[in-house]
Scaffold this motif. Sequence first.
Motif, PDB file in Angstrom:
ATOM      1  N   LEU A 182       0.840  -1.202   0.000  1.00  0.00           N
ATOM      2  CA  LEU A 182       0.000   0.000   0.000  1.00  0.00           C
ATOM      3  C   LEU A 182       0.873   1.249   0.000  1.00  0.00           C
ATOM      4  O   LEU A 182       0.671   2.169  -0.806  1.00  0.00           O
ATOM      5  CB  LEU A 182      -0.919  -0.011   1.224  1.00  0.00           C
ATOM      6  N   GLU A 183       1.859   1.287   0.889  1.00  0.00           N
ATOM      7  CA  GLU A 183       2.715   2.468   0.993  1.00  0.00           C
ATOM      8  C   GLU A 183       3.585   2.647  -0.251  1.00  0.00           C
ATOM      9  O   GLU A 183       3.915   3.773  -0.622  1.00  0.00           O
ATOM     10  CB  GLU A 183       3.559   2.414   2.273  1.00  0.00           C
ATOM     11  N   GLU A 184       3.937   1.543  -0.911  1.00  0.00           N
ATOM     12  CA  GLU A 184       4.693   1.654  -2.174  1.00  0.00           C
ATOM     13  C   GLU A 184       3.868   2.374  -3.240  1.00  0.00           C
ATOM     14  O   GLU A 184       4.392   3.173  -4.016  1.00  0.00           O
ATOM     15  CB  GLU A 184       5.102   0.261  -2.663  1.00  0.00           C
ATOM     16  N   LYS A 185       2.557   2.113  -3.259  1.00  0.00           N
ATOM     17  CA  LYS A 185       1.698   2.803  -4.226  1.00  0.00           C
ATOM     18  C   LYS A 185       1.562   4.291  -3.887  1.00  0.00           C
ATOM     19  O   LYS A 185       1.569   5.148  -4.781  1.00  0.00           O
ATOM     20  CB  LYS A 185       0.325   2.125  -4.301  1.00  0.00           C
ATOM     21  N   PHE A 186       1.466   4.597  -2.615  1.00  0.00           N
ATOM     22  CA  PHE A 186       1.436   6.008  -2.210  1.00  0.00           C
ATOM     23  C   PHE A 186       2.711   6.728  -2.649  1.00  0.00           C
ATOM     24  O   PHE A 186       2.673   7.875  -3.085  1.00  0.00           O
ATOM     25  CB  PHE A 186       1.243   6.146  -0.695  1.00  0.00           C
ATOM     26  N   GLU A 187       3.828   6.040  -2.548  1.00  0.00           N
ATOM     27  CA  GLU A 187       5.112   6.620  -2.935  1.00  0.00           C
ATOM     28  C   GLU A 187       5.146   6.920  -4.440  1.00  0.00           C
ATOM     29  O   GLU A 187       5.588   7.992  -4.871  1.00  0.00           O
ATOM     30  CB  GLU A 187       6.245   5.651  -2.557  1.00  0.00           C
ATOM     31  N   ILE A 188       4.639   5.981  -5.243  1.00  0.00           N
ATOM     32  CA  ILE A 188       4.569   6.198  -6.697  1.00  0.00           C
ATOM     33  C   ILE A 188       3.687   7.412  -7.002  1.00  0.00           C
ATOM     34  O   ILE A 188       4.061   8.299  -7.776  1.00  0.00           O
ATOM     35  CB  ILE A 188       4.023   4.949  -7.419  1.00  0.00           C
ATOM     36  N   ALA A 189       2.511   7.451  -6.391  1.00  0.00           N
ATOM     37  CA  ALA A 189       1.558   8.538  -6.656  1.00  0.00           C
ATOM     38  C   ALA A 189       2.122   9.889  -6.227  1.00  0.00           C
ATOM     39  O   ALA A 189       1.888  10.904  -6.897  1.00  0.00           O
ATOM     40  CB  ALA A 189       0.241   8.262  -5.948  1.00  0.00           C
ATOM     41  N   SER A 190       2.862   9.915  -5.135  1.00  0.00           N
ATOM     42  CA  SER A 190       3.418  11.193  -4.649  1.00  0.00           C
ATOM     43  C   SER A 190       4.369  11.804  -5.668  1.00  0.00           C
ATOM     44  O   SER A 190       4.558  13.013  -5.710  1.00  0.00           O
ATOM     45  CB  SER A 190       4.136  10.985  -3.306  1.00  0.00           C
ATOM     46  N   LYS A 191       4.968  10.957  -6.511  1.00  0.00           N
ATOM     47  CA  LYS A 191       5.923  11.446  -7.504  1.00  0.00           C
ATOM     48  C   LYS A 191       5.289  11.708  -8.870  1.00  0.00           C
ATOM     49  O   LYS A 191       5.783  12.536  -9.634  1.00  0.00           O
ATOM     50  CB  LYS A 191       7.062  10.425  -7.673  1.00  0.00           C
ATOM     51  N   THR A 192       4.208  10.980  -9.199  1.00  0.00           N
ATOM     52  CA  THR A 192       3.731  11.032 -10.593  1.00  0.00           C
ATOM     53  C   THR A 192       2.274  11.461 -10.779  1.00  0.00           C
ATOM     54  O   THR A 192       1.877  11.768 -11.902  1.00  0.00           O
ATOM     55  CB  THR A 192       3.892   9.651 -11.263  1.00  0.00           C
ATOM     56  N   SER A 193       1.480  11.494  -9.721  1.00  0.00           N
ATOM     57  CA  SER A 193       0.051  11.759  -9.923  1.00  0.00           C
ATOM     58  C   SER A 193      -0.235  13.226 -10.207  1.00  0.00           C
ATOM     59  O   SER A 193       0.321  14.115  -9.562  1.00  0.00           O
ATOM     60  CB  SER A 193      -0.768  11.304  -8.717  1.00  0.00           C
ATOM     61  N   SER A 194      -1.133  13.462 -11.151  1.00  0.00           N
ATOM     62  CA  SER A 194      -1.617  14.817 -11.434  1.00  0.00           C
ATOM     63  C   SER A 194      -2.863  15.157 -10.631  1.00  0.00           C
ATOM     64  O   SER A 194      -3.278  16.314 -10.592  1.00  0.00           O
ATOM     65  CB  SER A 194      -1.931  14.959 -12.925  1.00  0.00           C
ATOM     66  N   ALA A 195      -3.495  14.154 -10.023  1.00  0.00           N
ATOM     67  CA  ALA A 195      -4.721  14.355  -9.236  1.00  0.00           C
ATOM     68  C   ALA A 195      -4.484  13.888  -7.798  1.00  0.00           C
ATOM     69  O   ALA A 195      -3.556  13.124  -7.525  1.00  0.00           O
ATOM     70  CB  ALA A 195      -5.873  13.574  -9.868  1.00  0.00           C
ATOM     71  N   ASN A 196      -5.337  14.347  -6.885  1.00  0.00           N
ATOM     72  CA  ASN A 196      -5.269  13.864  -5.508  1.00  0.00           C
ATOM     73  C   ASN A 196      -5.566  12.376  -5.482  1.00  0.00           C
ATOM     74  O   ASN A 196      -6.354  11.875  -6.290  1.00  0.00           O
ATOM     75  CB  ASN A 196      -6.279  14.611  -4.630  1.00  0.00           C
ATOM     76  N   TYR A 197      -5.001  11.667  -4.526  1.00  0.00           N
ATOM     77  CA  TYR A 197      -5.021  10.211  -4.600  1.00  0.00           C
ATOM     78  C   TYR A 197      -5.190   9.543  -3.234  1.00  0.00           C
ATOM     79  O   TYR A 197      -4.777  10.057  -2.207  1.00  0.00           O
ATOM     80  CB  TYR A 197      -3.711   9.707  -5.237  1.00  0.00           C
ATOM     81  N   SER A 198      -5.842   8.406  -3.287  1.00  0.00           N
ATOM     82  CA  SER A 198      -5.783   7.449  -2.185  1.00  0.00           C
ATOM     83  C   SER A 198      -6.008   6.068  -2.787  1.00  0.00           C
ATOM     84  O   SER A 198      -6.301   5.933  -3.980  1.00  0.00           O
ATOM     85  CB  SER A 198      -6.813   7.737  -1.101  1.00  0.00           C
TER      86      SER A 198
END
Length: 448
Positions: free
Chosen positions: A108-124
Motif C-alpha cells: 500500500l505504501e509503495e503505491k502512495f510513494e509512486i503517486a506522490s511522484k507522478t500523480s496529477s490528481a489527488n489520490y488514495s
Amino acid sequence: MKLKSTLIKNANIVNEGIIFNGDILIEGEYIKKIGKSISAKSADVLVVDAEGKYLLPGAIDDQVHFREPGLTHKANIETESRAAIAGGITSFIEMPNTNPQTTTIEKLEEKFEIASKTSSANYSFMFGGTNDNLDEILKLDINQAAGLKLFLGSSTGNMLVDDMEVLEKIFKSTKMVISVHCEDEATIKKNFQEHLETYGDDIPIKYHSIIRSEEACYLSSSRAIELAKKTGARLHVFHLSTGKETNLFDNKIPLKDKKITSEVCTHHLWFSDEDYDEKGTFIKWNPAVKTKEDREQLWEALLDDRIDVLATDHAPHTLEEKKNVYTKAPSGGPLVQHALPAMLEMCHKGKISLEKVVEKMCHNPAILFQIARRGFIKEGYFADLVLIDLNNPWTVNKDNILYKCEWSPFEGTTFKSRVTHTFLNGSLVYQNSKFSNVKAAKRLTFNR
C-alpha cells in the motif's frame, strides 16, 4: 513557492443543490471567500473570467484501476491521472488488484510513494482483502487507506474472497468502509461453461450479460447486505448493474447515517445490451452492461437516492487485448476523461440535473469516505474546482484521448459540454486542453 491568489469571477456556482452566480477567491490551496462580487486587491491576483460557465467542485472517483504497479503496459498513475484532470476528476481512489496486489501495508505504501511522484490528481488507495490476510487488515490504520475492497466475484489472482468464515471475520473486524464487487462465482462458472460448450472460445459478446447474469449479481449483493446487517459492518456495493439490485437499498436515511450504500458507473447508465453488436468487447465489463430496462431502473434509483455515488470503474486494457475473442478479451474500459462530459450530456437530455450530478460525483463520495475538506465549494475547503462550458461541442477521437491505451468506448461521440479549467489545491493545472507544469496533487486525508 507561495501560491498566487486566484479570483474566479462571474461563475454559475453549483453546490449543495443550488446554482448561484458569484465570485470565488482562492488563496494558497484553499477557498478563501465566496461572494456576489469580490474585488482583486492586488495586481498579483490571477483573474479568471467565468462568464457563462459553470463552476463545480472537482469530482471524486471512488473506483479506478490505474494498473500500477505491474500492469503498466495498459496504464499508469501518471497517464490516467492526467486524463482524469482533463475530465474534471480531481481526486481518485484506486483499486488493489494490481501486480503485486495491494494486500499488505508495505505494498500500500509503495503505491502512495509512486503517486506522490507522478500523480496529477489527488489520490488514495483501497486496501485489498483476501481469504488469508486478516492479520494485515487488523494492523491497518483507518486513516491509512480510503477503505477496504473485497472481490466477491471473479478477480485477479487470489483476490476472490469466497471463504464465508473469513468474510464474516473481516466484516466484524473493521470500522472502515468495505467496498465490494458482487457477482456470484458459481452462477457465472455454470453459465460460462454452458456457452463454452455451445460456441467454443468465440462466444458472441451479446451473451456476456447472460453469463454474468442478473441472478449472479443479485445473489452476491443480497448476501453481502445480509452479512453487513448481521455484523453491523459499513458496506458500500460497487457498480450496480441490475434493476433488481436497486431494491436492496434505502433512500429514507441521510447518506451520512447510512450503513449500507451503493454506486453506479457511467457505462451502466449510458450503454445497454443493444450496444454489443456495434461496440463488441469494447463494452465488455464486469459486471456486464445489461438491458435497457435495467439501465432505466438504475437511473430511477440514482435519482431517488437509493444509489448514492456515480463513479467510473476506469479499467483500461490495450486495443490488442480488447480485440481478442470473447474468452480472451479482458473486461474493463477507460472512462475518467469522459465520465463527467457524458453525464453533462444527460443533463442536456433532461435525464438528470446539474445539481444532482454534483451531488453524486462530488459531494457524496466525500461524505461516504469521510474525505477531509473536499467535494464541496466552501470557504476553508481545498480549491479543487472545475469550470465547464455547457455549449462547446467536441467529438471524442484518437487525437484528443489521453489514456495510455489510446482508445475509448466513447470514440465518435460528440459531447455538447467540455471542461475548460481544472484547479487542484488552488493551482490552475489545466486550461483549454493544456496542462500546466505545476505539481499540486496531494494524498487524501480523512475525518475519521
